[in-house]
Design an enzyme around this catalytic site. Structure first.
Site, PDB file in Angstrom:
ATOM      1  CG  MET A  75      12.394  42.166  -2.337  1.00  0.00           C
ATOM      2  SD  MET A  75      10.756  41.890  -3.050  1.00  0.00           S
ATOM      3  CE  MET A  75      11.093  42.304  -4.745  1.00  0.00           C
ATOM      4  CG  HIS A  77       7.992  40.958   5.190  1.00  0.00           C
ATOM      5  ND1 HIS A  77       9.190  40.369   4.846  1.00  0.00           N
ATOM      6  CD2 HIS A  77       7.027  40.220   4.596  1.00  0.00           C
ATOM      7  CE1 HIS A  77       8.951  39.312   4.089  1.00  0.00           C
ATOM      8  NE2 HIS A  77       7.651  39.196   3.921  1.00  0.00           N
ATOM      9  CG  MET A 115      16.982  44.959   5.373  1.00  0.00           C
ATOM     10  SD  MET A 115      18.648  45.263   4.739  1.00  0.00           S
ATOM     11  CE  MET A 115      18.414  46.768   3.820  1.00  0.00           C
ATOM     12  CD  GLU A 116      13.112  46.763   9.329  1.00  0.00           C
ATOM     13  OE1 GLU A 116      12.136  46.533   8.609  1.00  0.00           O
ATOM     14  OE2 GLU A 116      14.052  45.945   9.479  1.00  0.00           O
ATOM     15  CG  ASP A 130      19.338  68.110   4.282  1.00  0.00           C
ATOM     16  OD1 ASP A 130      19.472  68.650   3.161  1.00  0.00           O
ATOM     17  OD2 ASP A 130      18.404  68.382   5.055  1.00  0.00           O
TER      18      ASP A 130
END
Length: 162
Positions: A75, A77, A115-116, A130
């Protein structure tokens, strides 16, 4: 269901329409951490990890992640990222070795970049994992949280316990 902005009248998920929102400068800062063994800490700081310079690669991965957040969070953008800065800080005691990761993201647009920033910090930590998992798979990531955000109709936010 009108109180939930991400659901339509049928109760199904939707992307919120932000076309009427004002364009403003918005920033967000998120933090996470990764706890390591002393061996992993020494190998990172002495540039002895076989995959390369861990912090440089984690920094680039975090920047890339901020730009790709809308591709992995349904959700979100797609927004024009104007800047991403990732900082690393070691918190080392006699028995703990923790890498603190802070991501700050900036845009000028009609929706925020929380969110970024969270995605950027998370992917930076995952990249450290990793690159170092051949040495130790017991590393612990987190907690991950929003530290602050500025701009937008809901105003500024500053986490009180940081």
């Amino acid at each position: 269901m009108s109180e939930f902005t991400h659901f339509n009248d049928q109760g199904r998920a939707k992307m919120v329409d932000i076309s009427a929102k004002e364009t403003t400068v918005r920033t967000a800062k998120a933090k996470t951490s990764i706890e390591l063994t002393e061996e992993v800490y020494r190998k990172i700081t002495n540039h002895e990890i076989g995959k390369g310079d861990v912090l440089s690669v984690a920094q680039v991965a975090g920047i890339m992640a901020a730009k790709q957040t809308s591709n992995v969070i349904p959700m979100c953008h797609p927004i024009p990222i104007k800047g991403v800065d990732i900082e690393f800080e070691w918190n080392v005691t006699e028995s703990t070795f923790v890498l603190l990761i802070t991501s700050t993201v900036k845009t000028k647009g009609s929706t925020g970049v929380e969110m970024e920033a969270l995605t950027s910090a998370s992917v930076s930590a995952l990249t450290v994992y990793d690159m170092c998992k051949a040495v130790d798979k017991g590393m612990v990531i987190g907690p991950t949280y929003l530290v602050e955000k500025t701009g937008g109709k809901n105003g500024d936010f500053l986490r009180k316990d940081t």
